[in-house]
Design an enzyme around this catalytic site. Structure first.
Site, PDB file in Angstrom:
ATOM      1  N   GLN A  35     -67.882   4.200   0.752  1.00 44.68           N
ATOM      2  CA  GLN A  35     -67.519   4.908   2.007  1.00 44.68           C
ATOM      3  C   GLN A  35     -66.640   3.770   2.625  1.00 44.68           C
ATOM      4  O   GLN A  35     -65.237   4.522   2.962  1.00 44.68           O
ATOM      5  CB  GLN A  35     -68.386   5.113   3.028  1.00 44.68           C
ATOM      6  CG  GLN A  35     -69.826   5.580   2.493  1.00 44.68           C
ATOM      7  CD  GLN A  35     -71.330   5.853   3.662  1.00 44.68           C
ATOM      8  OE1 GLN A  35     -70.502   7.105   4.571  1.00 44.68           O
ATOM      9  NE2 GLN A  35     -71.921   4.940   3.684  1.00 44.68           N
ATOM     10  N   CYS A  50     -48.338  11.284  -2.199  1.00 40.59           N
ATOM     11  CA  CYS A  50     -47.380  12.445  -1.732  1.00 40.59           C
ATOM     12  C   CYS A  50     -47.743  13.282  -0.979  1.00 40.59           C
ATOM     13  O   CYS A  50     -48.698  13.791  -2.040  1.00 40.59           O
ATOM     14  CB  CYS A  50     -46.630  12.182  -2.785  1.00 40.59           C
ATOM     15  SG  CYS A  50     -45.736  14.110  -2.346  1.00 40.59           S
ATOM     16  N   CYS A  71     -42.066   9.741  -0.518  1.00 42.18           N
ATOM     17  CA  CYS A  71     -42.104   9.615  -2.418  1.00 42.18           C
ATOM     18  C   CYS A  71     -41.068   9.732  -3.061  1.00 42.18           C
ATOM     19  O   CYS A  71     -40.023  10.936  -2.890  1.00 42.18           O
ATOM     20  CB  CYS A  71     -42.421  11.345  -2.838  1.00 42.18           C
ATOM     21  SG  CYS A  71     -42.898  10.760  -4.140  1.00 42.18           S
ATOM     22  N   CYS A 100     -39.997  13.433  -5.226  1.00 42.86           N
ATOM     23  CA  CYS A 100     -40.201  13.944  -4.486  1.00 42.86           C
ATOM     24  C   CYS A 100     -39.418  13.722  -3.065  1.00 42.86           C
ATOM     25  O   CYS A 100     -38.762  14.961  -2.579  1.00 42.86           O
ATOM     26  CB  CYS A 100     -40.459  15.367  -4.692  1.00 42.86           C
ATOM     27  SG  CYS A 100     -41.920  15.333  -3.521  1.00 42.86           S
ATOM     28  N   HIS A 115     -64.514   7.839  -0.506  1.00 49.38           N
ATOM     29  CA  HIS A 115     -63.092   7.572   0.807  1.00 49.38           C
ATOM     30  C   HIS A 115     -61.855   7.805   0.486  1.00 49.38           C
ATOM     31  O   HIS A 115     -61.077   7.450   1.484  1.00 49.38           O
ATOM     32  CB  HIS A 115     -63.984   7.466   2.143  1.00 49.38           C
ATOM     33  CG  HIS A 115     -65.094   8.828   2.595  1.00 49.38           C
ATOM     34  ND1 HIS A 115     -66.235   7.460   3.510  1.00 49.38           N
ATOM     35  CD2 HIS A 115     -66.322   9.016   2.142  1.00 49.38           C
ATOM     36  CE1 HIS A 115     -66.926   8.321   3.864  1.00 49.38           C
ATOM     37  NE2 HIS A 115     -67.576   9.127   2.572  1.00 49.38           N
ATOM     38  N   ARG A 119     -69.501   3.507  14.152  1.00 48.41           N
ATOM     39  CA  ARG A 119     -69.850   3.546  15.103  1.00 48.41           C
ATOM     40  C   ARG A 119     -70.344   2.560  16.240  1.00 48.41           C
ATOM     41  O   ARG A 119     -71.698   3.325  16.859  1.00 48.41           O
ATOM     42  CB  ARG A 119     -71.117   4.472  14.962  1.00 48.41           C
ATOM     43  CG  ARG A 119     -71.041   6.529  13.617  1.00 48.41           C
ATOM     44  CD  ARG A 119     -71.571   6.841  12.854  1.00 48.41           C
ATOM     45  NE  ARG A 119     -70.750   7.726  12.237  1.00 48.41           N
ATOM     46  CZ  ARG A 119     -69.481   8.024  11.565  1.00 48.41           C
ATOM     47  NH1 ARG A 119     -69.897   6.783  10.943  1.00 48.41           N
ATOM     48  NH2 ARG A 119     -69.401   8.810  10.716  1.00 48.41           N
TER      49      ARG A 119
HETATM   50  N1  APR Z   1     -74.536  -6.713   8.844  1.00 49.39           N
HETATM   51  C1  APR Z   1     -75.546  -5.337   8.126  1.00 49.39           C
HETATM   52  N2  APR Z   1     -75.456  -4.281   9.187  1.00 49.39           N
HETATM   53  C2  APR Z   1     -73.945  -3.930   9.207  1.00 49.39           C
HETATM   54  C3  APR Z   1     -73.235  -4.710   9.958  1.00 49.39           C
HETATM   55  C4  APR Z   1     -73.423  -6.044   9.293  1.00 49.39           C
HETATM   56  N3  APR Z   1     -72.548  -7.118   9.486  1.00 49.39           N
HETATM   57  N4  APR Z   1     -72.205  -5.216  10.836  1.00 49.39           N
HETATM   58  C5  APR Z   1     -72.600  -3.648  11.401  1.00 49.39           C
HETATM   59  N5  APR Z   1     -73.444  -2.427  10.462  1.00 49.39           N
HETATM   60  C6  APR Z   1     -74.412  -1.665  10.753  1.00 49.39           C
HETATM   61  C7  APR Z   1     -74.381  -0.708  11.899  1.00 49.39           C
HETATM   62  O1  APR Z   1     -75.477  -1.105  12.550  1.00 49.39           O
HETATM   63  C8  APR Z   1     -74.354   0.674  10.980  1.00 49.39           C
HETATM   64  O2  APR Z   1     -76.176   0.868  11.160  1.00 49.39           O
HETATM   65  O3  APR Z   1     -73.829  -0.714   9.321  1.00 49.39           O
HETATM   66  C9  APR Z   1     -73.368   0.604  10.054  1.00 49.39           C
HETATM   67  C10 APR Z   1     -72.042   1.122   9.795  1.00 49.39           C
HETATM   68  O4  APR Z   1     -72.398   2.747  10.062  1.00 49.39           O
HETATM   69  P1  APR Z   1     -71.246   3.607  10.215  1.00 49.39           P
HETATM   70  O5  APR Z   1     -69.941   2.556  11.040  1.00 49.39           O
HETATM   71  O6  APR Z   1     -71.573   4.927  10.513  1.00 49.39           O
HETATM   72  O7  APR Z   1     -69.747   3.387   9.446  1.00 49.39           O
HETATM   73  P2  APR Z   1     -70.516   4.157   8.140  1.00 49.39           P
HETATM   74  O8  APR Z   1     -71.845   4.225   7.468  1.00 49.39           O
HETATM   75  O9  APR Z   1     -70.272   3.246   6.418  1.00 49.39           O
HETATM   76  O10 APR Z   1     -69.613   5.192   7.801  1.00 49.39           O
HETATM   77  C11 APR Z   1     -69.786   6.735   7.079  1.00 49.39           C
HETATM   78  O11 APR Z   1     -68.008   8.013   8.293  1.00 49.39           O
HETATM   79  O12 APR Z   1     -66.672   7.901   9.933  1.00 49.39           O
HETATM   80  C12 APR Z   1     -66.945   7.982   8.646  1.00 49.39           C
HETATM   81  O13 APR Z   1     -65.669   7.598   6.282  1.00 49.39           O
HETATM   82  C13 APR Z   1     -66.138   7.489   7.391  1.00 49.39           C
HETATM   83  O14 APR Z   1     -67.057   6.333   5.387  1.00 49.39           O
HETATM   84  C14 APR Z   1     -67.134   6.332   6.822  1.00 49.39           C
HETATM   85  C15 APR Z   1     -68.671   7.343   7.326  1.00 49.39           C
END
Ligand code: APR
Length: 276
Positions: free
Chosen positions: A125, A153, A178, A181, A145, A60
């Site tokens: 995650q 497969c 796979c 199969c 995840h 994000r």
């Molecule tokens: N050090 C500390 N924090 C960091 C760093 C860093 N170097 N880089 C990024 N961040 C923080 C960001 O500010 C953000 O708040 O890590 C967080 C990452 O958040 P997301 O991008 O939302 O990722 P995540 O929380 O793992 O998303 C969860 O959403 O899209 C699905 O399946 C996907 O596993 C993922 C899940």
């Protein structure tokens, strides 16, 4: 996917109050060292933020996949050979970059906590496989995840090691199938809308409830069921801490909040604990 309701996991006797009142006035990092010191059942919950320092964009942030919109759709993948061929061509093109991605100091710091006997589990995650690559005992890493270290497969669910499959793609295979199969293979990760692997989620829930400290690193905590795990740990009596670059919507529920970079913060933490 609701978290399974297994019996509440009593937390073993410890020599210190598990859930610390937030001590205002002490620097956040010093509070982090203080809350970690003396814990023996730390569980780390990691998100994409622990891997950005290895070169993988988070979801994000400005380069994140949610920002750039490159998420696969399983139904199209399963029925459309063109989609599958484009998917595997993408893997072929990105292969050199992917194999170059290595764990960073944040991953290595968590391994030091495990080897010192202080960390019992990493719930992640992330699908990048970097926690296992960094040296954790694989059975202590719960990849909620899934992982891109495997392909699955579409028909029988058999898991195939990604290395072998990607070598065939590099050698010219346009649609790996796979070997049991002949059905198409898909990513070993959990796509949005799919159920999480039930046994992994169950193990993660038990680990969270059995912890004496839930340490969240690099997650926006916006996706369930992962985002509910710190609350589960707290309800079972654990202390909670988060290390994240930006504030999250759940910061106020944590005993300790450190806004900063995961790698340097975790490296300083293990150094402060005297762990080489
Ligand atoms: N050090 C500390 N924090 C960091 C760093 C860093 N170097 N880089 C990024 N961040 C923080 C960001 O500010 C953000 O708040 O890590 C967080 C990452 O958040 P997301 O991008 O939302 O990722 P995540 O929380 O793992 O998303 C969860 O959403 O899209 C699905 O399946 C996907 O596993 C993922 C899940």
């Amino acid at each position: 996917m609701p978290i399974e309701s297994d019996p509440p996991h009593g937390s073993a006797m410890t020599d210190r109050p598990l859930s610390e009142p937030r001590q205002e006035g002490t620097a956040p990092f010093d509070r982090l060292v203080e809350i970690v010191r003396g814990r023996r059942r730390i569980v780390a919950l990691t998100g994409a933020g622990i891997s950005t320092e290895s070169g993988i964009p988070d979801y994000r942030g400005p380069q994140g996949v949610w920002t750039t919109g490159k998420l696969p759709r399983l139904d199209d993948f399963a029925t459309n050979p063109e989609t599958r061929r484009a998917y595997w061509a993408g893997w072929r093109d990105r292969y050199p970059e992917l194999v170059a991605i290595q764990p960073n100091e944040g991953h290595r710091a968590l391994v030091r906590l495990e080897r010192a006997g202080l960390l019992t589990a990493v719930i992640t995650q992330n699908i990048d496989g970097l926690h296992i690559a960094a040296g954790h005992e694989p059975e202590r890493v719960m990849e909620l995840h899934g992982s891109r270290r495997w392909f699955r497969c579409l028909a029988n669910g058999h898991m195939w090691p990604a290395g072998e499959i990607l070598e065939s793609v590099r050698a010219g295979e346009t649609e790996p199938a796979c070997a049991i199969c002949g059905s198409p293979l898909r990513s070993g990760t959990v796509l949005f809308g799919e159920a999480l692997p039930p046994d992994t989620l169950r193990r993660a829930t038990v680990a969270a409830r059995d912890s004496d400290l839930m340490l969240v690193i690099g997650s926006s905590l916006v996706v369930n069921p992962a985002a509910r795990l710190p609350g589960l740990a707290r309800t079972a009596g654990a202390a909670t801490a988060i290390v994240n670059r930006e504030p999250t919507g759940l910061d106020d529920t944590f005993d300790v909040v450190v806004h900063g970079e995961a790698g340097p913060t975790l490296s300083r933490l293990v150094a402060s604990l005297g762990l080489s």
